[in-house]
Design a protein around this motif. Structure first.
Motif, PDB file in Angstrom:
ATOM      1  N   ILE A   2       0.926  -1.092  -0.004  1.00 29.11           N
ATOM      2  CA  ILE A   2       0.079   0.081  -0.071  1.00 29.11           C
ATOM      3  C   ILE A   2       0.800   1.241   0.008  1.00 29.11           C
ATOM      4  CG2 ILE A   2      -1.810   1.182   1.274  1.00 29.11           C
ATOM      5  CD1 ILE A   2      -2.958  -1.382   0.659  1.00 29.11           C
ATOM      6  N   LYS A   3       0.481   2.215  -0.897  1.00 29.85           N
ATOM      7  CA  LYS A   3       1.282   3.508  -0.966  1.00 29.85           C
ATOM      8  C   LYS A   3       0.415   4.549  -0.189  1.00 29.85           C
ATOM      9  CE  LYS A   3       4.503   2.432  -4.761  1.00 29.85           C
ATOM     10  NZ  LYS A   3       4.979   2.909  -5.957  1.00 29.85           N
ATOM     11  N   HIS A   4       0.868   5.198   0.491  1.00 30.48           N
ATOM     12  CA  HIS A   4      -0.002   6.199   1.374  1.00 30.48           C
ATOM     13  C   HIS A   4       0.783   7.685   1.220  1.00 30.48           C
ATOM     14  CE1 HIS A   4      -2.115   8.050   4.838  1.00 30.48           C
ATOM     15  NE2 HIS A   4      -0.867   8.116   5.428  1.00 30.48           N
ATOM     16  N   ILE A   5       0.153   8.475   0.489  1.00 27.83           N
ATOM     17  CA  ILE A   5       0.590   9.890   0.132  1.00 27.83           C
ATOM     18  C   ILE A   5      -0.300  10.831   0.845  1.00 27.83           C
ATOM     19  CG2 ILE A   5       1.409  11.472  -1.793  1.00 27.83           C
ATOM     20  CD1 ILE A   5       1.750   8.766  -3.550  1.00 27.83           C
ATOM     21  N   VAL A   6       0.232  11.736   1.333  1.00 30.18           N
ATOM     22  CA  VAL A   6      -0.644  12.834   2.014  1.00 30.18           C
ATOM     23  C   VAL A   6       0.311  14.309   1.677  1.00 30.18           C
ATOM     24  CG1 VAL A   6      -1.509  13.700   4.124  1.00 30.18           C
ATOM     25  CG2 VAL A   6      -0.963  11.376   3.788  1.00 30.18           C
ATOM     26  N   MET A   7      -0.504  15.172   1.470  1.00 34.06           N
ATOM     27  CA  MET A   7      -0.035  16.480   1.181  1.00 34.06           C
ATOM     28  C   MET A   7      -0.798  17.550   2.091  1.00 34.06           C
ATOM     29  SD  MET A   7       0.454  16.489  -3.112  1.00 34.06           S
ATOM     30  CE  MET A   7      -1.141  16.326  -3.431  1.00 34.06           C
ATOM     31  N   TRP A   8      -0.061  18.591   2.475  1.00 34.91           N
ATOM     32  CA  TRP A   8      -0.716  19.504   3.370  1.00 34.91           C
ATOM     33  C   TRP A   8      -0.400  20.803   2.912  1.00 34.91           C
ATOM     34  CZ3 TRP A   8       1.709  15.393   5.267  1.00 34.91           C
ATOM     35  CH2 TRP A   8       1.299  14.816   6.085  1.00 34.91           C
ATOM     36  N   LYS A   9      -1.284  21.811   2.653  1.00 37.61           N
ATOM     37  CA  LYS A   9      -0.988  23.316   2.453  1.00 37.61           C
ATOM     38  C   LYS A   9      -1.239  24.125   3.602  1.00 37.61           C
ATOM     39  CE  LYS A   9      -2.401  24.946  -1.365  1.00 37.61           C
ATOM     40  NZ  LYS A   9      -3.198  25.546  -2.591  1.00 37.61           N
ATOM     41  N   LEU A  10      -0.356  24.514   4.334  1.00 42.93           N
ATOM     42  CA  LEU A  10      -0.690  25.322   5.493  1.00 42.93           C
ATOM     43  C   LEU A  10      -0.946  26.886   5.556  1.00 42.93           C
ATOM     44  CD1 LEU A  10       2.787  24.024   6.933  1.00 42.93           C
ATOM     45  CD2 LEU A  10       0.759  22.861   6.913  1.00 42.93           C
ATOM     46  N   LYS A  11      -1.489  27.151   6.735  1.00 43.62           N
ATOM     47  CA  LYS A  11      -1.887  28.517   6.785  1.00 43.62           C
ATOM     48  C   LYS A  11      -0.730  29.440   6.938  1.00 43.62           C
ATOM     49  CE  LYS A  11      -5.864  27.252   9.616  1.00 43.62           C
ATOM     50  NZ  LYS A  11      -6.372  26.968  11.038  1.00 43.62           N
ATOM     51  N   ASP A  12      -0.885  30.849   6.498  1.00 43.21           N
ATOM     52  CA  ASP A  12       0.182  31.687   6.482  1.00 43.21           C
ATOM     53  C   ASP A  12       1.016  31.933   7.817  1.00 43.21           C
ATOM     54  OD1 ASP A  12       0.129  32.315   3.781  1.00 43.21           O
ATOM     55  OD2 ASP A  12      -1.092  33.949   4.231  1.00 43.21           O
ATOM     56  N   ALA A  13      -0.011  31.493   8.957  1.00 42.77           N
ATOM     57  CA  ALA A  13       0.409  31.958  10.378  1.00 42.77           C
ATOM     58  C   ALA A  13      -0.520  30.846  11.155  1.00 42.77           C
ATOM     59  CB  ALA A  13       0.587  33.223  10.716  1.00 42.77           C
ATOM     60  N   ALA A  14       0.206  30.311  12.225  1.00 46.56           N
ATOM     61  CA  ALA A  14      -1.088  29.521  13.039  1.00 46.56           C
ATOM     62  C   ALA A  14       0.008  29.097  14.153  1.00 46.56           C
ATOM     63  CB  ALA A  14      -1.446  28.310  12.262  1.00 46.56           C
ATOM     64  N   GLU A  15      -0.565  28.808  15.327  1.00 48.61           N
ATOM     65  CA  GLU A  15       0.104  28.200  16.414  1.00 48.61           C
ATOM     66  C   GLU A  15       1.241  29.220  16.861  1.00 48.61           C
ATOM     67  OE1 GLU A  15      -1.205  25.283  18.513  1.00 48.61           O
ATOM     68  OE2 GLU A  15      -2.638  26.248  17.342  1.00 48.61           O
ATOM     69  N   GLY A  16       1.191  30.576  16.597  1.00 47.63           N
ATOM     70  CA  GLY A  16       2.253  31.567  16.931  1.00 47.63           C
ATOM     71  C   GLY A  16       3.357  31.499  16.185  1.00 47.63           C
ATOM     72  N   THR A  21       7.964  27.933   9.585  1.00 45.77           N
ATOM     73  CA  THR A  21       8.340  27.292  10.819  1.00 45.77           C
ATOM     74  C   THR A  21       7.453  25.832  11.210  1.00 45.77           C
ATOM     75  OG1 THR A  21       9.237  29.540  11.780  1.00 45.77           O
ATOM     76  CG2 THR A  21       8.593  27.734  13.173  1.00 45.77           C
ATOM     77  N   ASN A  22       6.318  26.242  10.651  1.00 42.69           N
ATOM     78  CA  ASN A  22       5.485  25.234  10.801  1.00 42.69           C
ATOM     79  C   ASN A  22       5.564  23.867  10.161  1.00 42.69           C
ATOM     80  OD1 ASN A  22       3.884  26.057  13.129  1.00 42.69           O
ATOM     81  ND2 ASN A  22       2.370  27.377  12.131  1.00 42.69           N
ATOM     82  N   ALA A  23       5.828  24.288   8.872  1.00 36.49           N
ATOM     83  CA  ALA A  23       6.349  23.197   7.903  1.00 36.49           C
ATOM     84  C   ALA A  23       7.478  22.390   8.260  1.00 36.49           C
ATOM     85  CB  ALA A  23       6.639  23.755   6.452  1.00 36.49           C
ATOM     86  N   ARG A  24       8.392  22.908   8.837  1.00 34.53           N
ATOM     87  CA  ARG A  24       9.555  22.158   9.631  1.00 34.53           C
ATOM     88  C   ARG A  24       9.479  21.309  10.549  1.00 34.53           C
ATOM     89  NH1 ARG A  24      12.081  27.398   8.003  1.00 34.53           N
ATOM     90  NH2 ARG A  24      11.925  28.142  10.313  1.00 34.53           N
ATOM     91  N   LYS A  25       8.652  22.082  11.534  1.00 37.05           N
ATOM     92  CA  LYS A  25       7.889  21.345  12.654  1.00 37.05           C
ATOM     93  C   LYS A  25       7.245  20.105  12.346  1.00 37.05           C
ATOM     94  CE  LYS A  25       5.607  21.586  17.148  1.00 37.05           C
ATOM     95  NZ  LYS A  25       4.863  22.449  18.007  1.00 37.05           N
TER      96      LYS A  25
END
Length: 100
Positions: A2-16, A21-25
């Motif tokens: 099974i191949k499992h692929i997930v992609m996220w587009k992040l908010k400009d700012a969130a969680e301070g 920074t959030n992408a690296r975390k």
């Protein structure tokens, strides 16, 4: 397999923090999940890179021996612990699982 692929587009700012920074975390948190269950094969997390086409900020490409291994990963407490942070910082999420 099974191949499992997930992609996220992040908010400009969130969680301070800002998007980068959030992408690296997110990458650090996902990288820490590598190998947490039997049957997990390839597990690769990447961030969008300047100069290369990308419509999402973070991508996970992973392979599992079978659906039971994928389910084990999805239900694992370490994976479950990521969900609140990911939900708080993401703007969009796309996922596709397929068998080969």
């Amino acid at each position: 397999m099974i191949k499992h692929i997930v992609m996220w587009k992040l908010k400009d700012a969130a969680e301070g923090a800002d998007r980068a920074t959030n992408a690296r975390k997110m990458k650090e948190l996902l990288d820490a999940c590598n190998g947490i269950v039997p049957g997990m094969g390839k597990f690769e997390v990447a961030l969008a890179q300047p100069g290369l086409e990308a419509t999402y900020d973070v991508v996970l490409y992973s392979e599992f021996a079978d659906k039971a291994a994928l389910d084990g990963y999805l239900e694992h407490p370490q994976h479950q612990a990521l969900k609140p942070f990911f939900a708080a910082v993401r703007d969009e999420r796309q996922c596709m699982d397929y068998e080969v």
